[in-house]
Design an enzyme around this catalytic site. Structure first.
Site, mmCIF file in Angstrom:
data_model
loop_
_atom_site.group_PDB
_atom_site.id
_atom_site.type_symbol
_atom_site.label_atom_id
_atom_site.label_comp_id
_atom_site.label_asym_id
_atom_site.label_seq_id
_atom_site.Cartn_x
_atom_site.Cartn_y
_atom_site.Cartn_z
ATOM 1 N N ALA A 79 0.851 -1.191 0.000
ATOM 2 C CA ALA A 79 0.000 0.000 0.000
ATOM 3 C C ALA A 79 0.894 1.252 0.000
ATOM 4 O O ALA A 79 2.085 1.153 0.298
ATOM 5 C CB ALA A 79 -0.880 -0.005 1.251
ATOM 6 N N HIS A 81 1.141 3.437 2.090
ATOM 7 C CA HIS A 81 1.711 3.687 3.433
ATOM 8 C C HIS A 81 2.656 2.561 3.853
ATOM 9 O O HIS A 81 3.097 2.537 5.002
ATOM 10 C CB HIS A 81 0.595 3.839 4.472
ATOM 11 C CG HIS A 81 -0.223 2.590 4.660
ATOM 12 N ND1 HIS A 81 -1.585 2.615 4.723
ATOM 13 C CD2 HIS A 81 0.117 1.297 4.780
ATOM 14 C CE1 HIS A 81 -2.041 1.375 4.886
ATOM 15 N NE2 HIS A 81 -1.009 0.558 4.912
ATOM 16 N N SER A 82 2.991 1.658 2.951
ATOM 17 C CA SER A 82 3.693 0.421 3.314
ATOM 18 C C SER A 82 5.012 0.659 4.055
ATOM 19 O O SER A 82 5.923 1.317 3.546
ATOM 20 C CB SER A 82 3.970 -0.390 2.046
ATOM 21 O OG SER A 82 4.834 -1.471 2.335
ATOM 22 N N ASN A 83 5.083 0.079 5.255
ATOM 23 C CA ASN A 83 6.345 0.119 6.013
ATOM 24 C C ASN A 83 7.353 -0.822 5.368
ATOM 25 O O ASN A 83 8.554 -0.566 5.374
ATOM 26 C CB ASN A 83 6.107 -0.329 7.448
ATOM 27 C CG ASN A 83 5.037 0.491 8.119
ATOM 28 O OD1 ASN A 83 5.139 1.702 8.191
ATOM 29 N ND2 ASN A 83 3.981 -0.160 8.591
ATOM 30 N N ALA A 85 7.640 -1.460 2.165
ATOM 31 C CA ALA A 85 8.227 -0.818 0.974
ATOM 32 C C ALA A 85 9.340 0.147 1.395
ATOM 33 O O ALA A 85 10.426 0.166 0.803
ATOM 34 C CB ALA A 85 7.137 -0.086 0.193
#
Ligand SMILES: Cc1ncc(COP(=O)(O)O)c(C=O)c1O
Length: 339
Positions: A79, A81-83, A85
């Site tokens: 997403a 907001h992906s941590n 990524a």
């Protein structure tokens, strides 16, 4: 299983060093008193890479494998907001590989997306609903990089592959070594779960070397049946790779460890109950939780203790898996929920 034997098995897999060292285990005295349990927090939000979090441990094995295959580019998805990524982009840059992030949602120049940009990742955003839809885009982009003469390594959403799971088996070893030094033994190990890799590692690690600690993995909104299917597969694939004869969690144990009911309408929802809990924990312990993962999981822990499903007097370890960028990604929504 002997802890050194398990350590030896893990040491056979290529790894890179991304952690600062071991993360601390700290006592949460005020919340312990309130709940009538003895609560400790394993601070995996302090892994040291970028904003910290559980993905650092998975990436030590994933990028170890990428490096052993001479890859020069790392592609992953999540997403906006992906941590995961963000952690992947930071790790890839540190190791001299090009990070490519295939993200889902609507990009706004803040939170983790903003930090991804600062890291110089090649970011592609698609306005699609389901994470599964990103797989095709990832493969398309992989083709693009291969055509350009690059050697990309693909990491699935959340870093949840059997290689990534090894990171959390190793984390259980770290916890058991700290327990021995601190003269502690935990009855419960509580964590957020979403793509299932952290949970699979905890289940395998506890079954192998910490049979007295019962894992409780709290779903943060993904459908429980999908989560269970993912965890079962990861447990099976990882254990057969590692050769953990006999020491594999059963279907019943996986079911028991997978706790639903705290997703608040679905993955990624930002809700007032969780925001209120984040405020309360910050004030009692000087500790921030995030709105997507750890806030929901901690709310689950508190509810289970209040309902005495976690009995009074239990010694509980909450795994803080990080995710603090989420507070900034959703600061407007969270701000509106403050008194
Ligand atoms: C902060 C945080 N906690 C927990 C999780 C869940 O971990 P897993 O995807 O391994 O289930 C994630 C996954 O993205 C995360 O970012």
């Amino acid at each position: 299983m002997d802890i050194n034997k398990l350590k030896g098995r893990l040491a056979e897999y290529p790894q890179v060093e991304l952690m600062w060292g071991r993360t601390p285990i700290v006592h949460a005295a005020n919340i312990s008193r309130e709940l009538g349990i003895d609560l400790f927090i394993k601070r995996d939000d302090l892994t040291g890479l970028a904003l910290g979090g559980n993905k650092t441990r998975k990436l030590e094995f994933l990028l170890g494998e990428a490096r052993s295959k001479n890859c020069d580019t790392v592609i992953t998805a999540g997403a906006v907001h992906s941590n995961h990524a963000l952690q992947t982009a930071a790790a890839a840059q540190k190791l001299g590989m090009k990070p490519v992030l295939v993200l889902r949602g609507v990009a706004e120049n803040k939170g983790n997306y903003f930090l991804d940009r600062l890291l110089g990742a090649d970011i592609r955003v698609f306005d699609v609903e389901a994470g599964g839809e990103l797989k095709n885009y990832m493969e398309e982009i992989q083709g693009e990089y291969i055509a350009g003469g690059k050697r990309p390594y693909l990491i699935p959403v959340g870093g949840s592959s059997p290689t990534g799971v090894l990171g959390y088996i190793k984390a259980v070893i770290e916890i058991m070594e700290q327990c021995k030094e601190m003269n502690l033994a935990f009855d419960y190990l509580v964590s957020a779960t979403s793509s299932g890799g952290t949970q699979a590692g905890i289940l395998l690690g506890c079954k192998a070397i910490a049979p007295g600690a019962k894992p409780l993995c709290i779903g943060v909104g993904d459908p429980r049946e999908e989560l269970l299917a993912d965890v079962r597969l990861l447990v099976e694939e990882t254990s057969s790779r590692l050769g953990l004869e006999g020491g594999v969690p059963t279907g019943g144990e996986i079911e028991e460890a997978t706790i639903g009911g705290y997703g608040f309408g679905g993955y990624g929802t930002i809700v007032k109950e969780v925001v209120d809990l984040i405020r309360s924990v910050a004030r009692k312990e000087g500790l921030y939780l995030d709105p997507v993962y750890t806030g929901k999981a901690f709310l689950g822990l508190m509810d289970l203790a209040k309902r005495e499903i976690i009995p009074p007097g239990s010694r509980v370890l909450f795994l803080h898996t990080g995710g603090l960028g989420g507070l900034f990604q959703y600061e407007d929504m969270i701000g509106e929920m403050l008194p």
